[in-house]
Design an enzyme around this catalytic site. Structure first.
Site, PDB file in Angstrom:
ATOM      1  N   GLY A 134       0.818  -1.198   0.000  1.00 49.21           N
ATOM      2  CA  GLY A 134       0.000   0.000   0.000  1.00 49.21           C
ATOM      3  C   GLY A 134       0.856   1.253   0.000  1.00 49.21           C
ATOM      4  N   CYS A 135       0.244   2.377  -0.329  1.00 50.71           N
ATOM      5  CA  CYS A 135       0.991   3.633  -0.455  1.00 50.71           C
ATOM      6  C   CYS A 135       1.482   4.144   0.896  1.00 50.71           C
ATOM      7  CB  CYS A 135       0.149   4.673  -1.174  1.00 50.71           C
ATOM      8  SG  CYS A 135      -1.505   4.924  -0.489  1.00 50.71           S
ATOM      9  N   PHE A 136       0.570   4.284   1.874  1.00 51.51           N
ATOM     10  CA  PHE A 136       1.011   4.680   3.214  1.00 51.51           C
ATOM     11  C   PHE A 136       2.003   3.656   3.766  1.00 51.51           C
ATOM     12  CE2 PHE A 136      -2.887   7.415   4.191  1.00 51.51           C
ATOM     13  CZ  PHE A 136      -2.151   8.584   4.331  1.00 51.51           C
TER      14      PHE A 136
END
Length: 324
Positions: A134-136
């Site tokens: 995921g990005c975070f």
């Protein structure tokens, strides 16, 4: 040439993936699957690609491509793979959260390797299927992995991160349309964000104790990028911290430690992660910055493709930020 299929090509991550692969010297896009835009030009959804490609969205899937990217909403990748069968040689790179956790990583005989190259490069090179982070999760893990490896995360960690509006996808919601998002900042999912699971598993992979992670995600009034700050107690000097981070990322293709404070424009439109360290009394502050659609999604997916097919890791990803 590596023949590529893209499932779900009309969204932000699909669009970024198409842009990268059109200019990748070793890939050829075989099809871009879409149920809502079948028969329409890819440039109808991604207007900046007008004149760059004659590709049309397709409702047909070629099961014999070399690699397929799943750019679907969370929970939909599993459903798609249940309904569509690919050749045994076809590699899978999933950009959703369907296979990121260990309990979900084995599906229908396939082992989905967690695709963070700075952590799992060797396993990625041998993998048949990848769960793209995921990005975070990417920004936060890159900020904390060097400390975790040396057992320096036993105490509580406080994390604050802000993301651009593209992190919410192309669909409109009450918190993503222009009138609400412009000139506005807010938090959401405090301390319960879904990326905490994969972050915790990666940090614990070294076998050292990891303290409680207190994560507060924020919506920013800009379109792309993530700036994350994390702080915890640290007994060493700032120079000690800088050295351990530089050592950890000495072989990383895209992650760099800066001695100067960092900002988002350094990394937006690139596949890079920049990290900065600051020491105050006995607290170490780690700041990381990435582009949520590139290092946080499609760029990292292509980085994984390069590793899986034995290419130079930076192939097709030498992207330049625009800082003004």
């Amino acid at each position: 040439m590596i023949k590529v299929g893209i499932i779900g090509g009309s969204g932000y991550t699909g669009g970024e993936l198409i842009r990268i692969l059109l200019n990748h010297p070793e890939t050829e896009i075989d099809f871009v699957y879409s149920t809502t835009r079948a028969g329409k030009p890819v440039s109808s959804a991604h207007q900046d690609l007008l004149g760059q490609t004659e590709l049309l969205f397709s409702r047909e899937v070629n099961p014999n491509v070399d690699v397929v990217f799943l750019c679907l909403g969370h929970g939909n990748s599993t459903k798609f793979l249940e309904e569509n069968t690919f050749a045994t040689h076809t590699k899978i790179i999933d950009l959703s959260n369907d296979f990121r956790l260990k309990t979900d990583s084995i599906w229908n005989g396939k082992n989905f390797v967690y695709g963070l190259p700075e952590l799992n490069r060797t396993s990625i090179q041998k993998a048949e299927a990848i769960a793209n982070p995921g990005c975070f999760a990417s920004a936060i893990q890159l900020a904390l992995l060097p400390l975790s490896k040396l057992g320096l995360l036993a105490n509580e960690v406080h994390i604050n991160a802000v993301t651009g509006s593209t992190g919410a996808g192309v669909g409109l919601s009450s918190t993503s349309h222009f009138s609400w998002r412009n000139n506005n900042v807010s938090w959401y999912k405090p301390f319960t964000h879904q990326h905490l699971g994969e972050i915790g598993e990666s940090l614990a992979s070294f076998g050292n104790p990891v303290g409680k992670l207190h994560f507060l995600p924020n919506r920013g009034n800009f379109t792309r990028g993530i700036l994350a700050t994390a702080y915890t107690t640290f007994d060493g000097s700032l120079e000690d911290a800088q050295q351990l981070f530089k050592d950890f990322y000495s072989d990383a293709a895209f992650t760099y430690v800066s001695e100067e404070p960092i900002h988002l424009k350094q990394v937006v439109n690139t596949n890079q992660c920049h990290i900065h360290l600051h020491k105050h009394e006995n607290v170490l502050l780690v700041t990381s910055a990435i582009d949520n659609l590139l290092k946080g999604a499609s760029g990292q997916a292509v980085q994984n493709l390069n590793l899986m097919f034995g290419l130079e890791e930076q192939t097709g990803l030498q992207l330049k930020a625009g800082v003004f």
